[in-house]
Design a protein around this motif. Sequence first.
Motif, short mmCIF file in Angstrom:
data_model
loop_
_atom_site.label_atom_id
_atom_site.label_comp_id
_atom_site.label_asym_id
_atom_site.label_seq_id
_atom_site.Cartn_x
_atom_site.Cartn_y
_atom_site.Cartn_z
N ASP A 25 0.84 -1.20 0.00
CA ASP A 25 0.00 0.00 0.00
C ASP A 25 0.87 1.24 0.00
N ARG A 71 -5.10 6.30 -1.30
CA ARG A 71 -4.39 5.04 -1.11
C ARG A 71 -4.36 4.27 -2.43
N PHE A 113 -8.13 3.36 -4.26
CA PHE A 113 -9.11 3.32 -3.20
C PHE A 113 -10.13 4.44 -3.28
N ASP A 114 -11.27 4.14 -2.68
CA ASP A 114 -12.40 5.04 -2.65
C ASP A 114 -12.06 6.23 -1.75
N ASP A 120 -11.32 2.27 3.08
CA ASP A 120 -10.96 0.86 3.27
C ASP A 120 -11.22 0.05 2.01
N CYS A 142 -11.47 -0.80 -2.08
CA CYS A 142 -10.83 -0.57 -3.36
C CYS A 142 -11.92 -0.26 -4.36
N SER A 165 -7.80 -6.04 -2.58
CA SER A 165 -6.98 -4.91 -2.11
C SER A 165 -7.56 -4.26 -0.87
N ASN A 166 -8.80 -4.60 -0.54
CA ASN A 166 -9.46 -3.91 0.57
C ASN A 166 -8.75 -4.11 1.89
N ARG A 167 -8.94 -3.15 2.80
CA ARG A 167 -8.21 -3.21 4.05
C ARG A 167 -8.74 -4.25 5.00
#
Lengths: 164, 393
Positions: A18, A26, A42-43, A48, A50, B144-146
């Motif tokens: 990241d 991000r 990322f939004d 959080d 993508c 890819s999400n956290r």
Amino acid sequence: MGIRIEKVDLPGIGVRHDLVTEGGRRISVVSHRDGERDLGVFDEDDPDACRNSVPLNDEEAAALADVLGASVMLSRLTSLSDETAGLYTEQIALPTDSPYLNRTLGDTKARTRTHASIVAIVRDGSVIPSPTPAERLRAGDVIVVVGTREGLDGVSRLLANGPD
Amino acid sequence: MHETTLLLIEAGALLLGMSLLGRLANAIGISAIPFYLLLGLAFGDGGFIPFDASEEFFETGSEIGVILLLALLGLEYTASELFGSLKSARAAGLVDALLNALPGAALALLLGWGPVAAVALAGVTWVSSSGVIAKLLRDLGRLSNRETPGILAVLVLEDLAMAFYLPILSALVIGLSLWQGAISVAIAVAVVSVILFVALRYGNLVSKLFPADQYEPLLLGVLGLTMLVAGLAAEVNVSAAVGAFLVGIALSGRVAENASQVLTPLRDLFAAIFFVFFGLTTDAAELVSMLLPALALAVVTILTKLATGVYTARKAGVGTLGQWRAGFALAPRGEFSIVIAGLAVGAGVAPQLAPLATGYVLITIIAGTFLARVPDAAWFRESVKRRRARQAG
């Protein structure tokens, strides 16, 4: 400011790197075990998640990295010439009648003769960063040089007329 | 008709049907597992046509299916990933186990099936389906999400926990006296610990046995070792599936990479046969009578998985929407639930466990697949945003 890249394990899938930009966006790269990459953006509302991910194969990823890396290098060079007194960057188009056309970079002995360094060659819209002495100069090449004003003029002359 | 000819016709027709159902599942974007279970239910015991000639074929195939399922699961993980997850997600794994195993155990006791069935049903409700969830995360573009690393870590811990749970369950279902049971559980745990230690510590030596780049000897060698260890493990009551899982973990590097490549098509074939066979041997009529308890259990344990996911994501510092995504993504149960139910029913513990588990897996996979998409919906995002604004104001 140093740039931080965070590495996260994705068990069974691969790893994710990241990067959070200065503007707070991000960007992430998921590297799958099989070499496939996903470039994720990322939004803004939901940091959080993508928003969009672009699958890239090995070669596409390398090409993209080249483009990104080269632009970083060029912009660093420009800022260098602003900050450091007496050191300049110049992009010199190879003259069409240059004696070094189709000869190697090593043949010019540019560094020894002028004390200026050739740091990149722009060819066909792509960049060859840190070219080796074995790199052959082609018609249409743009040569990126770093050095003193005198040195840059020296390279210019050298490429146009050969050694004095 | 000749026995073998009949077998070919039955197996061929069934495989062809499975292929069509697989395409259908792909088209509507859910896992094919529920379709395979339903196909099995429709035929075989209590279905329209009993499959006599091919029963043995499907039974053997389904056993190989379980072994390959687990071996490939082991191949997916490296030792560092196992230990990394163990360190980072210990608390989440514990919450996961408690919240999700207890409802299953409670229902089994409530139905009067006894303590062994309670342990089995606890396992059925505890373990999410790694296969279904990994595919779901990929399809929804959430790798890819956290919140994703947290979800994956929970799945890894569940899979690792299965390495200890399955041998304990197999020792319990044999139905020895308390003392003998305790001894065989202790032996099982000790054996698993030793193999796990060897696999993690000396995995590179095991990998050296196989040629990474010669696909045919690699395929035969890995398949052979897996079946051999699985068989030996079953011999000492450590469940064949666990033996296969441990072999998978022991292999590493290029051998593991290439082995998983050559074994995946085999796994797809035999795992599908495993699900169909489970359906074949389950009485469809009993499924109807078990539908209500299955539904109740599914509702409760989807909520407990939601809580698990929310807890995991919150600990990782993920926002509200991400917490919902993690919670719903964990809902589907699948391969392990069926493996556990198969193990228990095969040993004669509470025969109604099979239809209950089938119904339960059907409901959680289908509901989970749809629920996982809910947090992406515009109305859901809006309502979360509104609530956040209200709380802030």
